[in-house]
Structure formats: structure tokens, C-alpha cells
Write a protein that holds these residues in place. Structure first.
Motif, mmCIF file in Angstrom:
data_model
loop_
_atom_site.group_PDB
_atom_site.id
_atom_site.type_symbol
_atom_site.label_atom_id
_atom_site.label_comp_id
_atom_site.label_asym_id
_atom_site.label_seq_id
_atom_site.Cartn_x
_atom_site.Cartn_y
_atom_site.Cartn_z
ATOM 1 N N ARG A 1 0.809 -1.224 0.000
ATOM 2 C CA ARG A 1 0.000 0.000 0.000
ATOM 3 C C ARG A 1 0.839 1.270 0.000
ATOM 4 O O ARG A 1 0.412 2.292 -0.515
ATOM 5 N N GLN A 2 2.021 1.226 0.576
ATOM 6 C CA GLN A 2 2.863 2.418 0.676
ATOM 7 C C GLN A 2 3.942 2.447 -0.409
ATOM 8 O O GLN A 2 4.935 3.163 -0.281
ATOM 9 N N SER A 3 3.742 1.686 -1.460
ATOM 10 C CA SER A 3 4.743 1.601 -2.520
ATOM 11 C C SER A 3 5.109 2.982 -3.072
ATOM 12 O O SER A 3 4.232 3.816 -3.320
ATOM 13 N N GLU A 4 6.405 3.199 -3.260
ATOM 14 C CA GLU A 4 6.888 4.454 -3.839
ATOM 15 C C GLU A 4 6.786 4.459 -5.360
ATOM 16 O O GLU A 4 7.160 5.436 -6.007
ATOM 17 N N ASN A 5 6.258 3.377 -5.928
ATOM 18 C CA ASN A 5 6.062 3.322 -7.376
ATOM 19 C C ASN A 5 4.817 4.086 -7.819
ATOM 20 O O ASN A 5 4.557 4.189 -9.018
ATOM 21 N N LEU A 6 4.048 4.577 -6.872
ATOM 22 C CA LEU A 6 2.860 5.368 -7.201
ATOM 23 C C LEU A 6 3.103 6.816 -6.837
ATOM 24 O O LEU A 6 3.446 7.135 -5.692
ATOM 25 N N GLU A 7 2.934 7.697 -7.794
ATOM 26 C CA GLU A 7 3.041 9.133 -7.581
ATOM 27 C C GLU A 7 1.721 9.791 -7.978
ATOM 28 O O GLU A 7 1.023 9.323 -8.885
ATOM 29 N N PHE A 8 1.389 10.870 -7.286
ATOM 30 C CA PHE A 8 0.195 11.646 -7.602
ATOM 31 C C PHE A 8 0.582 12.979 -8.240
ATOM 32 O O PHE A 8 1.615 13.562 -7.909
ATOM 33 N N THR A 9 -0.244 13.426 -9.141
ATOM 34 C CA THR A 9 -0.190 14.799 -9.615
ATOM 35 C C THR A 9 -1.626 15.236 -9.831
ATOM 36 O O THR A 9 -2.524 14.403 -9.973
ATOM 37 N N THR A 10 -1.858 16.525 -9.821
ATOM 38 C CA THR A 10 -3.221 16.979 -10.097
ATOM 39 C C THR A 10 -3.411 17.113 -11.604
ATOM 40 O O THR A 10 -2.457 17.260 -12.366
ATOM 41 N N GLU A 11 -4.653 17.057 -12.027
ATOM 42 C CA GLU A 11 -4.949 17.120 -13.453
ATOM 43 C C GLU A 11 -4.460 18.428 -14.094
ATOM 44 O O GLU A 11 -3.834 18.392 -15.157
ATOM 45 N N PRO A 12 -4.693 19.594 -13.475
ATOM 46 C CA PRO A 12 -4.172 20.818 -14.109
ATOM 47 C C PRO A 12 -2.646 20.889 -14.113
ATOM 48 O O PRO A 12 -2.052 21.472 -15.024
#
Length: 520
Positions: A140-151
Motif C-alpha cells: 500500500r505504501q509503494s513508492e512506485n505510485l506518484e500523484f499529480t493533479t490534473e491541471p
């Protein structure tokens, strides 16, 4: 990446965010095949009823229940999101393995998930959980997932357009991301070396293209009766969805606001939505029978469906421009709704004297996905972001004269909100904010930091309206014989899209860390 093996589609940039379930809530279709189909003309051709579900991610947004699309009874929005991601995961894995044989999937893949700017940290946390349950992450805490906002993703994509329009470092530009459900805005400045900084708070609202569809359904409600439309939605959602699709393909997509180029359109209710006929009663039924169940849509009818939504977008842009003193050199319209000629025309008419360049980049419908991909390959491209909330911790202070007497504890103290980072402040990636605390009583053996966010920079207490707990961190305080002389340095580090809380016992050097989804 363009998937050539999307369900029943080839060479398209996006997959429809639609699912279809059977009566047992088993997934039977996703993407394009899940879209509602034309009702069969003969009863013997009736297929097994399906329950189409669309725009389900709106259930994670902080919106009224009326603005959330209906879900079949018993279907949790998290299951819908996970089911969709699970089907997409099969497609991603198949495509990667065909193009890069031998790749270890998903271990060697970074996933960048773009989310609306208005989403709160709990919605992003749910998306991380859904990504894990759908098989993208090993933990669940994998660093392979990053977030960005759509704009933000759209801003990264539009950087190529800056050079095409001869904009240089120091130029500011606005992204107006017009999607199906939400419209999100951000204003950025181009830095030397093709980097980006954010100079205003991101803003957004529920005024995407699906809200034109809602105005169309309201038009039908006024003509055929709201009770009839309500029963159609409750009992034949698939047919209502198909009716909307017909409106979009025949009317909405081609509307450009020029009455001289518009011809009145007809929708045959008997053909595209026969179930509606059984719910129309009284005078409305008599009128429709005289008209052979044909609904006419003239220019003014359609314009009145667009204008409430377009005006809301114009209001968002107006407020975004007013939120900074810097000159906006360009405005880029992205997202599927940005291809509306009428929306483009109205925005240019309203802002052409304020913003020299108002443009739609190539492939605007894929701007977010392509920008998110570029961001994942070079995350240093975004240098600063603007905080959307005030961050701080709850502290125990000595109660003093002037403090609310009802907040005084039996030990003569008071719990207050201690601000660390203010809303509206532009922060660099990995910028740190510090706070040093010590035990309240000499024999204290542990200390808890309760971390809060609030939209109000002047908030004083952690139970005020708008205050939300982001998380908590508990640390040990050994050696109580040393009394109060055991200081702890607490730090908030604002990373890419997550904030890291760190507490260091200054005497022992022991470090405690925890990460939370960041609210920009």
C-alpha cells in the motif's frame, strides 16, 4: 501511450470511464462496450439487463449527493473504481509485455495518477488503496505510485506549446482543464531550464461537459414532466444514458454558437428511449402523441443548455486571473470539453483583451495523461507549488488570561492550533517547516503530534469548522528522570504530492517518520 487493444476501440486516446454490471453486481463490460446501447426494436431481442455506471469517481469528491451519479444498490464506489482499474491493469500489463518483453511488472513501473485539484487527502488515500487492490502495487505504501493533479499534468504537457508561442522564462500561463465532471485551473510561471512554479492556488468546480447533459435532461423534464424523468432514471438508467449519448453525438459536439450554422434537430423518443413513453402522462403525453414523440431542439434550446455551464467556467477564470498581480501571457484549454467550439468562442470573447494567447494544444483530450507521463519521467520539472491549506499541529500551552475559560483544562493548560505552513504560500519541493516541543510534565513517557489542516490561516483551535486531522504521530520519550529537558524537533517536509512528518528525539537521535497525502 495509445493502447491499440482497447475494448472494441483502436487508435483512441482515452477509454470511456464506464462500467456495466449484471444483477449480481458482477462486472460484464468496461470502457466503450459498457456504454448504453440502442434499445432493441423487438422484445424477443431483449438482452439481459445491465446496470451501467459512469462518472463514479465523483463519489470521492466533496460534492452534494445530487451531483453524484447513481450507483446500483449495494455497489460501493471503491469497488467500481477498483474494478475499472483492475480491467485497465490487464491492458497495461499486456501492452508493456508486448513492447518491452521481459519487463518485471509492476515492480519496474512507476505509476502516475492524476486527480482533480479539488480532491482532499482522504480521496487520494482511497485511490492509493484502490490501486493496491487492483494489482498495481506490491504494498500500500509503494513508492512506485506518484500523484499529480490534473491541471498540473496539463501544465507540463503544455510546456511544448510555450516555445511554439515564443514564451520565455518568467512568462506566466494558465491551464483551464475542462473535463467531463470537473473544470480545474492552475496558473504557472516558466522558470529557466524549462521548469515550472505555481503562483496561485488551484481552483475548480463541477462544471464539466456532463453538466450540459444535465441541462438537456432538465429541458426534457420541463417538456415531459420531472416525475417521468425521475422514473426513467430509476428504472431504465441505461436508456436514459443512451438518450444522452444521442444528444451529445447529434447536437452537443457540433454546437458552435452560430445560429446561421445551426439547424433544428429532432430526437425520436420512440426509437432512442421507448421506456420514457410509459411514464409521460396528461397534457405532456397528448402533445407528444401529436408530435409523433419527436423532440425538437432549436438554437435557443441548446444555447440555454450550454450557457449556465460556460458562465461558471468564465467565472472561475475571472477569479483565477484576479488572484495574482502577474500578467497572464497565455491560456491553454485542455480536456475533452475544451474542444467545444462554443466554449472556446465564449472564453476568447471574454478574455482576449486580458490574455494575449488563448489556445487549444494538439490532442487536448489526452493532455493530462501525456503530461502525467512526462512528469513521471522528470519529476523535477515542477519546482514549487502553492499550499491549498494551512498546516499545523495541536499543542498544549499554558492557559493565560484572555484565553476562553471553557477551554482551560484541570491542569491549567489549553489545547491550541500551532501553524507551521500557511495556505497560499508557495513552497519548494522538499521544503521543511520546523517546530520544537518538549514534555508537558516531567515524568511524561511519550508524546503525540496531531497534525491538522484547515482552509483558515487564522484558525486557533483544532475543533473549529473546516479543521481536519491529517494524521498523528506518537513517539517515545525515554529517561523520564531528565524531566522536561527532552526536546523533540518536529518537521513537515513538503515533497511532490505527499507531506512527510518527521520527529527527532534531540537527546537520543531516534527518528520517527510518517507520510500523508499532501493538499496543495
Amino acid at each position: 501511450m495509445i493502447f491499440n487493444n482497447r475494448p472494441e476501440q483502436t487508435g483512441v486516446f482515452k477509454t470511456n470511464t464506464v462500467l456495466a454490471y449484471d444483477d449480481n453486481l458482477q462486472l460484464v463490460a468496461w470502457g466503450y462496450p459498457a456504454l448504453a446501447q440502442e434499445p432493441p426494436k423487438k422484445k424477443k431481442l431483449q438482452t439481459k439487463p445491465r446496470k451501467p455506471v459512469e462518472l463514479f469517481k465523483l463519489h470521492l469528491a466533496n460534492v452534494k449527493d445530487d451531483d453524484k451519479p447513481p450507483l446500483p444498490p449495494g455497489l460501493d464506489p471503491r469497488k467500481a473504481i477498483t474494478d475499472y482499474l483492475h480491467e485497465m491493469n490487464k491492458l497495461v500489463s499486456e501492452t508493456l509485455n508486448s513492447r518491452w518483453p521481459g519487463i518485471r511488472y509492476p515492480q519496474q513501473v512507476r505509476f502516475v495518477l492524476s486527480v482533480p485539484s479539488e480532491w482532499h487527502h482522504d480521496a487520494k488515500a482511497i485511490m492509493r488503496e484502490c490501486m493496491f487492490n487492483a494489482g498495481y502495487l506490491e504494498n500500500r505504501q509503494s513508492e512506485n505510485l506518484e500523484f499529480t493533479t490534473e491541471p498540473e499534468a496539463a501544465a507540463v504537457y503544455c510546456m511544448k506549446s510555450l516555445t511554439e508561442h515564443h514564451l520565455s522564462a518568467g512568462s506566466s500561463f494558465m491551464i483551464v482543464d475542462c473535463g467531463g465532471g470537473t473544470v480545474d485551473l492552475t496558473t504557472r510561471t516558466l522558470l529557466p531550464g524549462m521548469k515550472l512554479s505555481e503562483i496561485t492556488e488551484r481552483s475548480g468546480d463541477l462544471c464539466g461537459s456532463s453538466y450540459v447533459d444535465r441541462e438537456f435532461l432538465r429541458f426534457l423534464g420541463r417538456k415531459l414532466g420531472y416525475a417521468a424523468m425521475k422514473k426513467l432514471k430509476e428504472n431504465h438508467y441505461g436508456q436514459m444514458q443512451y438518450l444522452v449519448q444521442q444528444f451529445c453525438s447529434r447536437v452537443k459536439f457540433s454546437f458552435n454558437g452560430n445560429p446561421n450554422e445551426f439547424s433544428t434537430k429532432e430526437l425520436d423518443i420512440e426509437r432512442v428511449c421507448p421506456a420514457l413513453m410509459e411514464y409521460v402522462t396528461g397534457h405532456a403525453k397528448e402533445q407528444m402523441e401529436e408530435a409523433d414523440w419527436l423532440i425538437e431542439l432549436d438554437f435557443l434550446n441548446v444555447k440555454e443548455m450550454f450557457d449556465p455551464v460556460v458562465n461558471k467556467i468564465i467565472d472561475l477564470i475571472t477569479k483565477q486571473l484576479a488572484s495574482t498581480e502577474r500578467r497572464c501571457s497565455a491560456m491553454f484549454l485542455v480536456g475533452g470539453f475544451s474542444e467545444s467550439q462554443y466554449l472556446q468562442q465564449q472564453i476568447r470573447r471574454q478574455f482576449m483583451n486580458q490574455v494575449p494567447i488563448i489556445a487549444v494544444p494538439k490532442h487536448p483530450i489526452a493532455a493530462i495523461e501525456r503530461g502525467a507521463l512526462e512528469y513521471g519521467l522528470n519529476m523535477e520539472i515542477v519546482q514549487t507549488r502553492v499550499l491549498k491549506f494551512c498546516y499545523g499541529v495541536e499543542v498544549s500551552a499554558k492557559w493565560e488570561k484572555g484565553d476562553p475559560p471553557e477551554r482551560r483544562t484541570p491542569s491549567g493548560r489549553i489545547f491550541k492550533f500551532h501553524r507551521l505552513a500557511l495556505r497560499g504560500v508557495e513552497v519548494a519541493v522538499d521544503q521543511k517547516f520546523y517546530y520544537t516541543a518538549g514534555p508537558v510534565v516531567p515524568n511524561q513517557t511519550d508524546m503525540t503530534f496531531n497534525i491538522f489542516i484547515t482552509p483558515d490561516n487564522n484558525a486557533k483551535y483544532c475543533d473549529e469548522d473546516g479543521m481536519k486531522m491529517l494524521g498523528k504521530m506518537k513517539i517515545d520519550l525515554p529517561d523520564p528522570q531528565r524531566g522536561k529537558n527532552r526536546l523533540v524537533e518536529f518537521t513537515l517536509t513538503f515533497g511532490t504530492m505527499e507531506v512527510k512528518a518527521t520527529a527527532i528525539n534531540k537527546r537520543t537521535g531516534q527518528i520517527y517518520e510518517s507520510s500523508f497525502i499532501l493538499e496543495f
